[in-house]
Motif scaffolding. Structure first.
Motif, PDB file in Angstrom:
ATOM      1  N   GLY A 112       3.989   3.857   0.434  1.00 47.23           N
ATOM      2  CA  GLY A 112       2.536   3.723   0.374  1.00 47.23           C
ATOM      3  C   GLY A 112       1.911   3.572   1.748  1.00 47.23           C
ATOM      4  O   GLY A 112       0.864   4.166   2.039  1.00 47.23           O
ATOM      5  N   VAL A 113       2.561   2.777   2.611  1.00 48.88           N
ATOM      6  CA  VAL A 113       2.036   2.591   3.965  1.00 48.88           C
ATOM      7  C   VAL A 113       2.095   3.905   4.742  1.00 48.88           C
ATOM      8  O   VAL A 113       1.122   4.295   5.410  1.00 48.88           O
ATOM      9  CB  VAL A 113       2.830   1.495   4.709  1.00 48.88           C
ATOM     10  N   LEU A 114       3.225   4.608   4.662  1.00 52.19           N
ATOM     11  CA  LEU A 114       3.348   5.886   5.379  1.00 52.19           C
ATOM     12  C   LEU A 114       2.296   6.889   4.898  1.00 52.19           C
ATOM     13  O   LEU A 114       1.624   7.546   5.703  1.00 52.19           O
ATOM     14  CB  LEU A 114       4.755   6.467   5.176  1.00 52.19           C
ATOM     15  N   THR A 115       2.157   7.009   3.585  1.00 50.93           N
ATOM     16  CA  THR A 115       1.197   7.966   3.033  1.00 50.93           C
ATOM     17  C   THR A 115      -0.236   7.558   3.371  1.00 50.93           C
ATOM     18  O   THR A 115      -1.065   8.404   3.751  1.00 50.93           O
ATOM     19  CB  THR A 115       1.362   8.071   1.510  1.00 50.93           C
ATOM     20  N   GLY A 116      -0.544   6.276   3.258  1.00 52.87           N
ATOM     21  CA  GLY A 116      -1.886   5.792   3.587  1.00 52.87           C
ATOM     22  C   GLY A 116      -2.230   5.977   5.048  1.00 52.87           C
ATOM     23  O   GLY A 116      -3.352   6.363   5.396  1.00 52.87           O
ATOM     24  N   VAL A 117      -1.255   5.713   5.926  1.00 51.86           N
ATOM     25  CA  VAL A 117      -1.476   5.929   7.367  1.00 51.86           C
ATOM     26  C   VAL A 117      -1.702   7.418   7.644  1.00 51.86           C
ATOM     27  O   VAL A 117      -2.498   7.783   8.511  1.00 51.86           O
ATOM     28  CB  VAL A 117      -0.283   5.384   8.178  1.00 51.86           C
ATOM     29  N   GLY A 118      -1.008   8.273   6.892  1.00 47.83           N
ATOM     30  CA  GLY A 118      -1.233   9.711   7.036  1.00 47.83           C
ATOM     31  C   GLY A 118      -2.662  10.089   6.680  1.00 47.83           C
ATOM     32  O   GLY A 118      -3.301  10.884   7.388  1.00 47.83           O
ATOM     33  N   PHE A 152      -3.785   1.086   0.195  1.00 41.95           N
ATOM     34  CA  PHE A 152      -3.812   0.615  -1.194  1.00 41.95           C
ATOM     35  C   PHE A 152      -3.844   1.790  -2.161  1.00 41.95           C
ATOM     36  O   PHE A 152      -3.132   1.805  -3.171  1.00 41.95           O
ATOM     37  CB  PHE A 152      -5.038  -0.276  -1.421  1.00 41.95           C
ATOM     38  N   ALA A 153      -4.683   2.795  -1.846  1.00 41.84           N
ATOM     39  CA  ALA A 153      -4.794   3.961  -2.724  1.00 41.84           C
ATOM     40  C   ALA A 153      -3.474   4.697  -2.824  1.00 41.84           C
ATOM     41  O   ALA A 153      -3.039   5.090  -3.914  1.00 41.84           O
ATOM     42  CB  ALA A 153      -5.880   4.899  -2.196  1.00 41.84           C
ATOM     43  N   ALA A 154      -2.822   4.907  -1.686  1.00 39.32           N
ATOM     44  CA  ALA A 154      -1.547   5.621  -1.689  1.00 39.32           C
ATOM     45  C   ALA A 154      -0.482   4.843  -2.449  1.00 39.32           C
ATOM     46  O   ALA A 154       0.302   5.414  -3.231  1.00 39.32           O
ATOM     47  CB  ALA A 154      -1.094   5.865  -0.252  1.00 39.32           C
ATOM     48  N   THR A 155      -0.433   3.537  -2.248  1.00 40.86           N
ATOM     49  CA  THR A 155       0.568   2.711  -2.928  1.00 40.86           C
ATOM     50  C   THR A 155       0.332   2.707  -4.437  1.00 40.86           C
ATOM     51  O   THR A 155       1.277   2.819  -5.228  1.00 40.86           O
ATOM     52  CB  THR A 155       0.520   1.267  -2.392  1.00 40.86           C
ATOM     53  N   ALA A 156      -0.931   2.585  -4.842  1.00 36.03           N
ATOM     54  CA  ALA A 156      -1.259   2.587  -6.272  1.00 36.03           C
ATOM     55  C   ALA A 156      -0.883   3.924  -6.914  1.00 36.03           C
ATOM     56  O   ALA A 156      -0.322   3.966  -8.016  1.00 36.03           O
ATOM     57  CB  ALA A 156      -2.740   2.297  -6.475  1.00 36.03           C
ATOM     58  N   ALA A 157      -1.190   5.028  -6.216  1.00 37.17           N
ATOM     59  CA  ALA A 157      -0.873   6.355  -6.755  1.00 37.17           C
ATOM     60  C   ALA A 157       0.639   6.540  -6.891  1.00 37.17           C
ATOM     61  O   ALA A 157       1.124   7.065  -7.904  1.00 37.17           O
ATOM     62  CB  ALA A 157      -1.460   7.439  -5.859  1.00 37.17           C
ATOM     63  N   LEU A 158       1.393   6.094  -5.887  1.00 35.87           N
ATOM     64  CA  LEU A 158       2.852   6.216  -5.957  1.00 35.87           C
ATOM     65  C   LEU A 158       3.419   5.319  -7.053  1.00 35.87           C
ATOM     66  O   LEU A 158       4.376   5.696  -7.741  1.00 35.87           O
ATOM     67  CB  LEU A 158       3.474   5.859  -4.602  1.00 35.87           C
TER      68      LEU A 158
END
Length: 262
Positions: A112-118, A152-158
């Motif tokens: 989630g952190v990697l995707t959100g940072v992206g 948060f959005a990326a982590t929730a989606a994953l």
């Protein structure tokens, strides 16, 4: 700075593209996780491409609706294209991490952190390509809030991808992801401050001259990806057909054995 120059047209189109990209990416990730690790790469690459291209297109469709009073907004095209590459590559790191690591909260949080940072990196790199003939600044606290929303959005989606596998659940997760990514963008734009200078002349290309052709190409890519996902049978379908075929073979063997016994 006005973010709604054309009313709600740009926000709604941006949300639609973000939702489609997220939905395709999440479905591809689900397909990947249903396969043995050695067969996941293709689906994960498609997921990274769909999510990365979706958020990039969302960003610039939304930016077409932004204007600065008494200024012309132009962009550094090479740097803008770099932001697209960063979106796909960094989101890809998050998707591949989730795809190849054991399921658990640690994997989910890192992914989630990697995707959100992206997502956030793409946004601010894209903003650095913007030139308005002045100085662009940012409010630090709002920047932090926008990055937090992206993570948060990326982590929730994953999380929804890993724990909710049904089709309509995936649709819901895509709608939620679209809201969160679009909210991140408009929150980040609230961090922007612009000070125009008569001594500085904007140097670059108007967004309409290069974003729209690229956006059309990306929409074609997302459409083809959707067709691939729709026409490719899920592993559960393959397993069900295999079970049916095995049952038929067993019945044939049993019937043949009874016939020979007679």
């Amino acid at each position: 700075m006005n973010g709604f120059t054309y009313g709600m047209v740009n926000p709604l189109l941006a949300y639609l593209i973000a939702t489609i990209g997220a939905g395709l990416g999440l479905r591809c990730t689900v397909r990947a996780l249903a396969l043995p690790p050695e067969r996941r790469r293709g689906w994960l690459l498609l997921a990274a491409g769909a999510i990365g291209c979706g958020i990039w297109t969302m960003h610039f469709i939304a930016m077409l609706g932004f204007s600065v009073t008494d200024a012309t907004v132009v962009y550094n095209v090479p740097l803008t294209l770099v932001s697209l590459a960063v979106a796909v590559l960094v989101v890809g790191l998050g998707v591949f991490y989730v795809g190849y690591r054991p399921a658990g909260w640690g994997t989910l949080l890192v992914g989630g952190v990697l995707t959100g940072v992206g997502v956030a990196g793409m946004h601010y790199l894209g903003m650095s390509a913007m030139n308005v003939g002045g100085t662009v600044g940012y409010k630090p606290l709002v920047v932090v809030a926008s990055v937090a929303i992206a993570v948060f959005a990326a982590t929730a989606a994953l999380w929804m991808t890993l724990n909710i596998r049904g089709f309509w659940s995936s649709v819901l997760s895509a709608l939620v992801a679209g809201v969160a990514v679009t909210a991140m963008h408009y929150t980040a734009m609230q961090a922007v401050t612009v000070r125009l200078s008569q001594d500085l002349r904007p140097n670059g290309t108007p967004a309409a001259e290069f974003v729209l052709p690229l956006a059309v190409g990306i929409v074609v890519f997302l459409t083809v990806s959707a067709i691939v996902v729709a026409m490719s049978p899920h592993d559960s379908d393959r397993d069900r057909r295999k079970d049916d075929e095995d049952q038929e073979r067993i019945q044939v063997l049993l019937f043949d054995g009874k016939t020979r016994g007679l």
